[in-house]
Write an enzyme that holds these catalytic residues in place. Structure first.
Site, PDB file in Angstrom:
ATOM      1  N   THR A   1       0.855  -1.192   0.000  1.00  0.00           N
ATOM      2  CA  THR A   1       0.000   0.000   0.000  1.00  0.00           C
ATOM      3  C   THR A   1       0.882   1.231   0.000  1.00  0.00           C
ATOM      4  OG1 THR A   1      -0.031   0.455   2.392  1.00  0.00           O
ATOM      5  CG2 THR A   1      -1.558  -1.224   1.557  1.00  0.00           C
ATOM      6  N   ASP A   2       0.300   2.373  -0.216  1.00  0.00           N
ATOM      7  CA  ASP A   2       1.026   3.609   0.047  1.00  0.00           C
ATOM      8  C   ASP A   2       0.885   3.911   1.545  1.00  0.00           C
ATOM      9  OD1 ASP A   2       2.477   5.904  -0.165  1.00  0.00           O
ATOM     10  OD2 ASP A   2       1.373   6.734  -1.857  1.00  0.00           O
ATOM     11  N   TYR A   3       1.563   4.936   1.968  1.00  0.00           N
ATOM     12  CA  TYR A   3       1.671   5.323   3.385  1.00  0.00           C
ATOM     13  C   TYR A   3       0.285   5.494   4.023  1.00  0.00           C
ATOM     14  CZ  TYR A   3       4.375   7.716   7.077  1.00  0.00           C
ATOM     15  OH  TYR A   3       5.001   8.078   8.237  1.00  0.00           O
TER      16      TYR A   3
ATOM     17  N   GLY B   1      -2.253   3.807   3.539  1.00  0.00           N
ATOM     18  CA  GLY B   1      -3.311   3.605   2.531  1.00  0.00           C
ATOM     19  C   GLY B   1      -4.515   2.839   3.086  1.00  0.00           C
TER      20      GLY B   1
END
Ligand code: NOJ
Length: 765
Positions: free
Chosen positions: A289-291, A293
């Site tokens: 995931t992104d940060y 997310g």
């Protein structure tokens, strides 16, 4: 003849055998890997499996809220799969030691970092890099970045960022390769090759992570983290190709984006992650995931942490960056039957496979050789490469009366808020840089002129007039050096310097953190106070060269109309100042070409060259016609089109020729053109080829880039440049999302930018 044939047969057989044995080798390796992971997973508890899916931030660098504490304790307990943005081989070795020596199963951690455009040796921001249109150099920049990062403990980079962006209000346009899917795809491949090399098990290659999957660059209104919504046909034709190119090039991981698509955030979007990425594109790496997310899906409105974590896992996300939703909620979801053990195992296996492929199980410390960290980072060789590459990224936007190149003599006034600012040269996302060692423009000019010319410096203006806005962009160790003096006093000082000089260099534009993450702007003009500075400088009557620093296309219509010379230098990296001086004084002839359109004003945004025609196009040469598609107050034309960029020399294109007026399905068409260097300098030119499909089952863009070649011509030299087109180059996704070509008439254009082209036609049969 016979011998020749025999030779060919032998050669082809050897190739065939080699490819078979390569496949065999791969199969054996995969078998060994699977056996190893089966055995390891057989020993793992559920908690330990969930631990592998957990990716907390080290705390060295954060881009959101930190959500984990007691990381060392968690590593010991097998609750961490990797860490990111931790700096230095020594620190990484210490942390790895905890995982390998103190956790029950001794599973090594994977260490990631945002190595976006170089490590300590910083290359131009990606948008700038893309303007070089030089795939070899781009690959080299990624190779050097991998070399340095791996020498400092990093084995995984959150790059390349391949989001197509057509909205310069969005600050993260700085991190990608601009607006075009074809150019973006070539760059995506070059970057993956550069990072991963030919063998991920070497200790100087690192795993790439393609991001942000997907469509992050189409955020509504250019506001970061905002919603995207797009038709599938646009997605497939215009936005997805660079992600696919990176996957096809073998990228080991993919980062899903913050935004929603079709109402479902990418992090939990099963269609995107499983159906498209894994099943259609055959991606076999892991998805992170992104940060935060996962956590953010609570605010997206999809439920509490437990619900959204389960959704993400089920969609095919494998690793949870920062949210700790997988770690803390999945066992409960499992008990409740909302997810299956198989889904957890699948994600865990993919993370372990990445570690295996990197060779971390053989040697968890393979990237922690402190000697390498001392000798392979920020070397003079790497810095020299960065200087050369930076010079290739600059785009000469205007050069009236050949003001440039300058001569190193007389008196030069250097003014502007970015003239003497080392910290801002590397640009956004340069987390491993030592800003104090970056070369400012002032440094670069001094190095270039020695005592042949006198340089008088005056700041002239702050980057913006508003101290609050200034504080917002004066972050991450990149001070804008706010000057408390009144505006008119600063301008007067700069004017006095200009009066004493033969030429004025005005270093204006945006500071580094005015673009990048969470740096959207609703006004993309040059800040008003900097324009006033330019006006005052021009009023002295001295020749003014504008050196423009920027992380996005800017609407600099006034500057284009009034300033005689404009060199766009983006953020050139750690060696920016020397590279700019190389170009200003003509040691390097600029050859950069824009990878994103410059609008005349922000109201034209989104503006891009490969748009559709509409049913009411403007007549050629007109800028307003009633009941046609246009604006009342501005022409449709961009300020500077895609592919645009001048040189100190001039290039003439003639004799566009097609080998045949007809291209058959299995045939080839050679497009040739003669390019001559007709000016007074040797120089490089990016020869660009576009096509237009005139009639289709769906509407097609007015132009699409299908090829380019960067050539070098000595003064007076000319060359015939050839491109080959095949039916495959003309394929597109139709309304059933089938990738097809359609017989019929095509136009082909070749030229120096997307607007200035020669034209011919052919028929696909
Ligand atoms: C958030 C950004 O969107 C992403 O590009 C980056 O890789 C992560 N933070 C990690 O720093």
């Amino acid at each position: 003849m016979k011998i020749f044939r025999l030779f060919i047969v032998a050669f082809l057989s050897a190739l065939f055998l080699m490819s078979c044995s390569k496949d065999k080798l791969q199969q054996t390796e995969d078998r060994q890997m699977n056996a190893f992971i089966d055995d390891l997973m057989g020993k793992m508890t559920l908690e330990e499996k969930l631990g592998q899916l957990n990716l907390p931030s080290s705390g060295d660098i954060t881009t959101g809220e930190a959500r984990s504490s007691d990381i060392a304790e968690k590593i010991r307990d097998g609750k961490v799969g990797g860490l990111f943005n931790i700096k230095s081989a020594a620190k990484i070795r210490d942390v790895q030691k905890i995982a390998v020596e103190e956790s029950r199963l001794h599973i090594p951690l994977i260490f990631g970092m945002d190595v976006i455009h170089g490590y300590q040796t910083v290359f131009p921001i990606p948008l700038g890099l893309s303007c070089s249109w030089d795939m070899e150099l781009i690959e080299k920049s990624a190779r050097i970045a991998a070399q340095e990062a791996s020498a400092d403990g990093i084995c995984w980079t959150f790059s390349p960022m391949v989001d197509i962006a057509r909205d310069p209000r969005w600050g993260r346009i700085a991190e990608g390769s601009g607006e075009d899917a074809y150019l973006g795809s070539q760059i995506a491949k070059a970057m993956v090759r550069g990072y991963q090399g030919d063998d991920l098990r070497k200790n100087n290659t690192i795993m790439a992570c393609v991001k942000h999957f997907a469509l992050y660059g189409a955020a509504e209104a250019g506001r970061d983290y905002n919603t995207t919504d797009m038709s599938r046909i646009r997605m497939y034709n215009e936005y997805l190709p660079p992600y696919k190119a990176a996957v096809d090039a073998g990228a080991g991981s993919v980062m899903v984006s913050f935004n929603e698509i079709d109402g479902i955030p990418a992090t939990a979007n099963k269609w995107f992650i499983t159906d498209l990425l894994r099943n259609q594109w055959k991606f076999s790496g892991f998805v992170v995931t992104d940060y935060t997310g996962i956590f953010e899906m609570i605010d997206h409105g999809l439920g509490d942490l437990k619900t959204v974590s389960a959704l993400a896992l089920k969609a095919g996300t494998d690793m949870d960056m920062v949210s700790e939703g997988f770690l803390t909620t999945l066992s409960e979801s499992l008990k409740e039957g909302k997810i299956s053990e198989k889904e957890i195992d699948r994600a865990c296996r993919r993370v372990l496979e990445a570690k295996y492929r990197l060779g971390l199980f053989d040697d968890p410390y393979k990237y922690c050789d402190l000697k390498r960290a001392e000798t392979e980072i920020f070397t003079s060789e790497n810095r020299q490469a960065a200087r050369e590459i930076a010079a290739q990224s600059f785009v000469l936007l205007k050069n009236d009366k050949q003001i440039l190149p300058l001569q190193a003599k007389g008196t030069i006034a250097l003014v502007g808020p970015l003239a003497d600012n080392r910290e801002n040269m590397p640009g956004t996302w340069s987390v491993a840089a030592d800003f104090s060692k970056a070369v400012s423009l002032f440094d670069g000019l001094k190095n270039a002129v020695g005592n042949q010319a006198k340089i008088i410096y005056a700041k002239g203006a702050n980057v913006v007039d508003d101290p609050e806005l200034d504080a917002r962009v004066s972050v991450f160790g990149k001070p804008t050096q706010w000057d408390n003096r009144p505006k008119n006093v600063m301008i007067a000082e700069a004017v006095a310097a200009a009066r004493k000089a033969d030429v004025v260099i005005a270093a204006v534009g945006e500071p580094a953190e005015m673009s990048g993450e969470c740096s959207s702007r609703s006004n993309i003009d040059l800040p008003e106070n900097q324009r006033e500075l330019l006006e005052a400088l021009l009023a002295t009557g001295k020749p003014v060269v504008m050196v423009l620093f920027n992380g996005r296309p800017l609407s600099i219509s006034w500057e284009k109309a009034h300033v005689p010379a404009i060199l766009d230098v983006w953020f050139g990296g750690s060696e920016a100042g020397d590279a700019i001086a190389d170009v200003l004084f003509g040691n390097v002839n600029p050859s950069g070409k824009l990878s994103a359109t410059f609008p005349q004003n922000v109201g034209q945004v989104p503006i891009f060259y490969n748009h559709k025609n509409t049913g009411r196009p403007l007549a050629e040469g007109k800028w307003f016609q009633k009941f046609r598609s246009n604006y009342l107050d501005v022409p449709n034309d961009p300020l500077y089109p895609f592919g645009y960029g001048l040189s100190y020399t001039t290039f003439e294109y003639k004799n566009l020729n097609l080998s045949n007026p007809v291209l058959t399905k299995s045939g080839k068409l050679t497009v040739s053109v003669e390019v001559a260097n007709t000016g007074n300098y040797d120089g490089a030119e990016v020869v660009q080829l576009y096509v237009r499909d005139l009639v289709g089952s769906v509407t097609r863009p007015v132009k699409e880039l299908k090829g380019f070649q960067k050539i070098f011509l000595k003064k007076g030299e000319s060359r015939t440049v050839e491109f080959t087109l095949t039916e495959e180059d003309l394929r597109f996704y139709n309304s059933n999302l089938d990738f097809v070509s359609e017989p019929g008439e095509f136009k082909v254009f070749v030229g120096t930018n997307s607007d200035d082209v020669l034209e011919a036609g052919f028929v696909l049969k």
